[in-house]
Design an enzyme around this catalytic site. Structure first.
Site, mmCIF file in Angstrom:
data_model
loop_
_atom_site.group_PDB
_atom_site.id
_atom_site.type_symbol
_atom_site.label_atom_id
_atom_site.label_comp_id
_atom_site.label_asym_id
_atom_site.label_seq_id
_atom_site.Cartn_x
_atom_site.Cartn_y
_atom_site.Cartn_z
ATOM 1 N N ASP A 1 22.452 11.079 38.690
ATOM 2 C CA ASP A 1 22.659 11.114 37.235
ATOM 3 C C ASP A 1 23.726 12.141 36.876
ATOM 4 O O ASP A 1 23.654 13.291 37.323
ATOM 5 C CB ASP A 1 21.344 11.543 36.563
ATOM 6 C CG ASP A 1 20.900 10.587 35.487
ATOM 7 O OD1 ASP A 1 21.702 9.730 35.083
ATOM 8 O OD2 ASP A 1 19.736 10.696 35.062
ATOM 9 N N LYS B 1 25.136 7.536 37.530
ATOM 10 C CA LYS B 1 24.714 6.929 36.265
ATOM 11 C C LYS B 1 25.223 7.804 35.119
ATOM 12 O O LYS B 1 25.145 9.039 35.200
ATOM 13 C CB LYS B 1 23.184 6.797 36.189
ATOM 14 C CG LYS B 1 22.706 6.248 34.840
ATOM 15 C CD LYS B 1 21.255 5.790 34.874
ATOM 16 C CE LYS B 1 20.244 6.899 34.792
ATOM 17 N NZ LYS B 1 20.324 7.743 33.586
ATOM 18 N N GLU C 1 24.963 8.313 30.913
ATOM 19 C CA GLU C 1 24.285 7.955 29.661
ATOM 20 C C GLU C 1 25.298 7.770 28.553
ATOM 21 O O GLU C 1 26.142 8.649 28.316
ATOM 22 C CB GLU C 1 23.330 9.086 29.261
ATOM 23 C CG GLU C 1 21.895 8.830 29.665
ATOM 24 C CD GLU C 1 20.959 9.903 29.146
ATOM 25 O OE1 GLU C 1 20.196 10.405 29.960
ATOM 26 O OE2 GLU C 1 20.995 10.254 27.945
ATOM 27 N N GLU D 1 16.822 1.606 28.132
ATOM 28 C CA GLU D 1 15.621 2.448 28.010
ATOM 29 C C GLU D 1 15.012 2.335 26.616
ATOM 30 O O GLU D 1 15.705 2.541 25.598
ATOM 31 C CB GLU D 1 15.970 3.922 28.321
ATOM 32 C CG GLU D 1 14.733 4.830 28.202
ATOM 33 C CD GLU D 1 14.882 6.188 28.859
ATOM 34 O OE1 GLU D 1 15.892 6.436 29.538
ATOM 35 O OE2 GLU D 1 13.948 7.005 28.696
ATOM 36 N N ASP E 1 18.277 12.902 35.976
ATOM 37 C CA ASP E 1 18.253 14.235 35.360
ATOM 38 C C ASP E 1 16.852 14.551 34.828
ATOM 39 O O ASP E 1 16.567 15.678 34.421
ATOM 40 C CB ASP E 1 19.331 14.386 34.275
ATOM 41 C CG ASP E 1 19.192 13.377 33.149
ATOM 42 O OD1 ASP E 1 18.293 12.504 33.220
ATOM 43 O OD2 ASP E 1 19.995 13.456 32.189
ATOM 44 N N SER E 2 15.958 13.546 34.887
ATOM 45 C CA SER E 2 14.545 13.801 34.597
ATOM 46 C C SER E 2 13.977 14.829 35.574
ATOM 47 O O SER E 2 12.886 15.371 35.352
ATOM 48 C CB SER E 2 13.731 12.498 34.652
ATOM 49 O OG SER E 2 14.008 11.788 35.841
#
Ligand code: KIV
Length: 276
Positions: free
Chosen positions: A95, A124, A126, A193, A56-57
């Site tokens: 993501d 993924k 978070e 992270e 999502d970056s």
């Protein structure tokens, strides 16, 4: 032998979630990078990297937003499709964007389905708290899930900035607890992270599944970097963990300056670059 019809109609990725576990058992380090587009995906398909994350970056790196909160399901789906077209044969992880796992299992499954049909082989997620049922439901549905603890960029508003996590005893214990819970829920790997290297070391030693570090020291079972950071393409953003393996920004600026000079000097295109 695989059935001929099946073999002809499927293109199995060269790596799979199970390979992550095997790599940890064999003490083979895993290398992952982010990618968001077809051109870089084609290049990455020629490398030995183990997996590609359509992070999502993308919201920040490709679209210039200040955080990842602007990444939508549709945006990640579009980038996943582009990457999948270029990186056939690579294990692609998409993501789950901000809040996409917070609206119930059915809505989360719809988002994951759109990523898997776009070419991802895993997603993924978070964080853990409040998402246990979604993670369990994904795993039970055959969707490999990568976890992500430590600094969770989707919580930037709660943190008040992108800050290293796990420096206090309480925070470190909480991150360890989350990592262990994620393993119990069935994730195949966990991104750690921006946490102290010593904490990442402890978590890595405690888990059966591999840890993938970004700003979490060398003891992790693998490492991930944002591709544009790895290539040194950012002029004004250089977190300490993001080693540039290329002086990319300078090389790009030089190439464009050469083009500009050649055009303005009447040296481009040459006759052999023109049609008769
Ligand atoms: O979106 C992303 O790029 C990520 C990596 C930093 C792990 O989540």
């Amino acid at each position: 032998m695989p059935d001929a019809t099946y073999a002809a109609t499927t293109s199995a990725p060269t790596a799979a979630a199970a390979d992550f576990l095997r790599a940890k058992v064999q003490r083979r380090k895993l290398s992952l990078v982010t990618c968001y587009d077809y051109t870089f995906a084609r290049l990455l398909s020629k490398t030995a990297i183990d997996a590609i994350l359509v992070g999502d970056s993308a919201a920040m790196v490709m679209h210039g937003h200040a955080s990842t909160l602007s990444a939508s399901v549709e945006l990640i789906r579009l980038h996943t499709e582009a990457v999948a077209r270029g990186a056939a044969g690579k294990f692609i992880i998409a993501d789950m964007p901000f809040l996409s796992c917070r609206k119930g299992l059915a809505a989360a499954l719809d988002s994951a389905q759109s990523f898997m049909t776009a070419g991802a082989q895993a997603v993924k997620i978070e964080g853990v708290e409040g998402q246990e049922d979604v993670i369990r439901g994904f795993v039970q549905s055959g969707i490999p899930v990568m976890g992500h603890v430590g600094l969770q960029p989707q919580s930037v508003c709660a943190y008040g900035g992108f800050r290293v996590q796990g420096r206090s005893g309480e925070s470190a214990r909480e991150i360890s607890r989350q990592a262990i819970l994620l393993e119990e829920l069935g994730v195949f790997a966990i991104v750690l992270e921006c946490i102290p290297a010593s904490l990442a070391h402890e978590i890595t030693a405690a888990l059966r599944i591999p840890t993938i570090g970004i700003g979490a020291g060398a003891a992790c079972d693998g490492q991930i970097l944002v591709l544009q950071d790895l290539l040194g393409l950012n002029l004004d953003f250089r977190p300490r963990f993001a080693r540039p393996f290329l002086d990319g920004a300078r090389r790009v600026l030089e190439a464009v300056a050469h083009f500009d000079e050649a055009v303005k000097a009447g040296m481009f295109p040459a006759s052999e670059e023109s049609y008769s």
